[in-house]
Design an enzyme around this catalytic site. Structure first.
Site, PDB file in Angstrom:
ATOM      1  N   TYR A 146      38.203  48.184  27.467  1.00 24.49           N
ATOM      2  CA  TYR A 146      38.275  47.178  28.527  1.00 24.49           C
ATOM      3  C   TYR A 146      39.636  46.508  28.451  1.00 24.49           C
ATOM      4  CZ  TYR A 146      37.182  42.882  31.152  1.00 24.49           C
ATOM      5  OH  TYR A 146      37.183  41.828  32.047  1.00 24.49           O
ATOM      6  N   ASP A 241      46.586  47.357  23.834  1.00 29.06           N
ATOM      7  CA  ASP A 241      45.861  46.163  24.246  1.00 29.06           C
ATOM      8  C   ASP A 241      45.224  45.563  22.994  1.00 29.06           C
ATOM      9  OD1 ASP A 241      44.244  44.181  25.132  1.00 29.06           O
ATOM     10  OD2 ASP A 241      43.296  45.349  26.737  1.00 29.06           O
ATOM     11  N   LYS A 274      43.102  35.921  23.352  1.00 27.32           N
ATOM     12  CA  LYS A 274      42.070  35.442  22.418  1.00 27.32           C
ATOM     13  C   LYS A 274      42.642  34.641  21.233  1.00 27.32           C
ATOM     14  CE  LYS A 274      38.514  38.347  24.287  1.00 27.32           C
ATOM     15  NZ  LYS A 274      38.620  39.668  24.876  1.00 27.32           N
TER      16      LYS A 274
HETATM   17  C1  LIG Z   1      38.914  40.072  26.362  1.00 27.20           C
HETATM   18  C2  LIG Z   1      39.764  41.251  26.601  1.00 27.20           C
HETATM   19  C3  LIG Z   1      40.584  41.347  27.735  1.00 27.20           C
HETATM   20  C4  LIG Z   1      40.526  40.369  28.854  1.00 27.20           C
HETATM   21  O1  LIG Z   1      40.912  39.093  28.476  1.00 27.20           O
HETATM   22  P1  LIG Z   1      40.456  37.848  29.388  1.00 27.20           P
HETATM   23  O2  LIG Z   1      41.145  36.688  28.742  1.00 27.20           O
HETATM   24  O3  LIG Z   1      38.954  37.805  29.310  1.00 27.20           O
HETATM   25  O4  LIG Z   1      40.918  38.108  30.762  1.00 27.20           O
HETATM   26  C5  LIG Z   1      41.445  42.420  27.817  1.00 27.20           C
HETATM   27  N1  LIG Z   1      41.495  43.356  26.867  1.00 27.20           N
HETATM   28  C6  LIG Z   1      40.712  43.300  25.768  1.00 27.20           C
HETATM   29  C7  LIG Z   1      40.829  44.367  24.732  1.00 27.20           C
HETATM   30  C8  LIG Z   1      39.802  42.271  25.622  1.00 27.20           C
HETATM   31  O5  LIG Z   1      38.993  42.256  24.555  1.00 27.20           O
END
Ligand SMILES: *Cc1c(COP(=O)(O)O)cnc(C)c1O
Length: 434
Positions: A146, A241, A274
């Site tokens: 994601y 990511d 995060k």
């Molecule tokens: C949480 C997450 C996102 C999205 O971040 P948001 O702050 O919720 O938009 C993108 N990539 C990864 C791997 C994530 O865990």
């Protein structure tokens, strides 16, 4: 508790009248596991209290950011001080430089970084930049990873490698995902085939190096090595990511974990979120200078944000990074997380439940499966009914894990051995019911 005295139920009813599904992000609604979401009243350390005053040991920690636990005094003080000086200016501040410098010191594959407000925004901007910098359109992503909810990323595999993806959300035109190729995680042969077919047109390959959005699945070393080699060979950017793994699986993020085994290993670009915001809306993307200088106002790739580099969020992020950089922080966080997964595995073995688990730093995953899955299809072989029994059994015993079997878990520095042991003991009781 009777419905008329259960405040979680009352709040959920009220929320559903004014907020679609009663929640502002879908997984909070408990649709996968059934039942009523717990509305959080307050949190402290490793715990939160729901609207009924029930205490829960929190293994979500806002889906990762709360690595110090809730209400860490140093972070709280930094946020309070910053708030007094102003919430937002729309003009640059020294603290943005400090946070950028702190991030680059922790993740040295990046020469420059830009701050934004959410992981979605960071991932979306990274892809635009990769496309702008390479002059190419196509991108690779992997099933089960994601990267936020940008249109081009809400996509599932098409039929065969010659065809591109299909949208997974209504409202995303097929044309918008026509450049997104979706591959199976950890499948080297398919990766090689995709590069052979499309390598010259690829702007980037985006990957969660340790995928936390299909529970917890590591990219294997041979797979990661091939991702790096093929990107370099074809001139595509390798985009990590690390919104979830960044400063969570190790101080240097997942890329430092791979660099232990693959000497000199680096991605070309990194997306963070995060933990670097410590629970405030803050995320970032960065990479090599030549690529980052393609961004506006220096270059032709547009990107902007009213609240980007927000003074309160940057204070929160800086204080958080300072605390997790203390000597021994990750050693003890890793040990506590291992105590949890080992304890759970032991309890499962005693009770004869098929179980396996893995962790890195303060992030973990476990599966009601005999062996660790390597891709999304294998993750989804988990028996959903059993998982839901486990989830609700733990919830009833005051242990809050992610309300979906395809989500990772998080331990914070505030979790004590007693919290872990209480969790394992609750799990042992529930495993007996499975
Ligand atoms: C949480 C997450 C996102 C999205 O971040 P948001 O702050 O919720 O938009 C993108 N990539 C990864 C791997 C994530 O865990």
């Amino acid at each position: 508790m009777k419905p008329d005295t259960d405040r979680n139920i009352a709040l959920f009813d009220r929320a559903r009248r004014v907020i679609p599904g009663g929640v502002n992000s879908p997984v909070r609604a408990f649709r996968a596991v059934g039942g009523t979401p717990r509305f959080v009243q307050r949190a402290q350390g490793a715990y939160f209290w729901d609207a009924n005053g029930q205490r829960h040991i929190d293994y979500i920690g806002s889906w990762g950011p709360m690595i110090l636990g809730h209400g860490h005094p140093a972070v709280l003080e930094a946020v309070q001080k910053a708030a007094v000086d102003g919430f937002s200016f729309g003009a640059p501040t020294e603290r943005e430089i400090e946070l950028a410098e702190a991030i680059l010191a922790l993740v040295p594959s990046m020469d420059m970084v830009r701050l934004v407000s959410s992981g979605t925004e960071a991932g979306m901007s990274a892809i635009r930049l990769a496309r702008g910098a390479t002059g190419r359109s196509k991108i690779i992503k992997f099933e089960g990873c994601y990267h936020g909810h940008a249109d081009a990323l809400l996509v599932k595999a098409g039929s065969g490698l010659a065809t591109f993806g299909n949208p997974t959300s209504a409202g995303v035109p097929a044309e918008v995902v026509q450049h997104t190729l979706v591959l199976e995680y950890n499948n080297v042969a398919q990766l090689e085939e995709a590069f052979a077919l499309h390598g010259q047109d690829l702007a980037c390959l985006m990957i969660e190096p340790i995928a936390g959005n299909m529970n917890f699945v590591r990219a294997s070393l041979p797979f990661m090595r091939r991702c790096r080699e093929l990107c370099s060979q074809y001139g595509a950017l390798l985009v990590f990511d690390e919104v979830m793994t960044g400063c969570r699986v190790a101080l240097g993020s997942a890329q430092s974990v791979y660099a232990r085994d693959i000497p000199g290993f680096e991605p070309d670009m990194t997306v963070l979120g995060k933990v670097i915001g410590g629970g405030m809306p803050l995320a970032a993307f960065g990479g090599k200078r030549a690529v980052m200088e393609q961004l506006a106002p220096l270059g032709p790739v547009y990107q902007a944000g009213t609240l980007s580099g927000n003074p309160v969020a940057t204070a929160c992020g800086l204080a958080t990074l300072r605390e997790i950089s203390r000597p021994g922080f990750f050693e003890s966080l890793s040990a506590m997380t291992r105590r949890l997964v080992d304890g759970l595995a032991g309890a499962a073995q005693e009770t004869g439940v098929p179980f396996c688990a893995d962790s890195e730093g303060g992030m973990f995953g476990f599966f009601l499966l005999p062996e660790l899955p390597q891709n999304y299809a294998q993750v989804m072989k988990t028996d959903g009914t059993r998982f839901n029994t486990l989830f609700h059994g733990l919830l009833d015993r005051g242990v809050y894990i992610a309300p979906a079997l395809y989500e990772a878990g998080f331990v914070s520095a505030a979790h004590t051995a007693a919290d872990i042991d209480e969790t394992v003991s609750a799990a042992r009781d529930v495993f007996r019911l499975l």
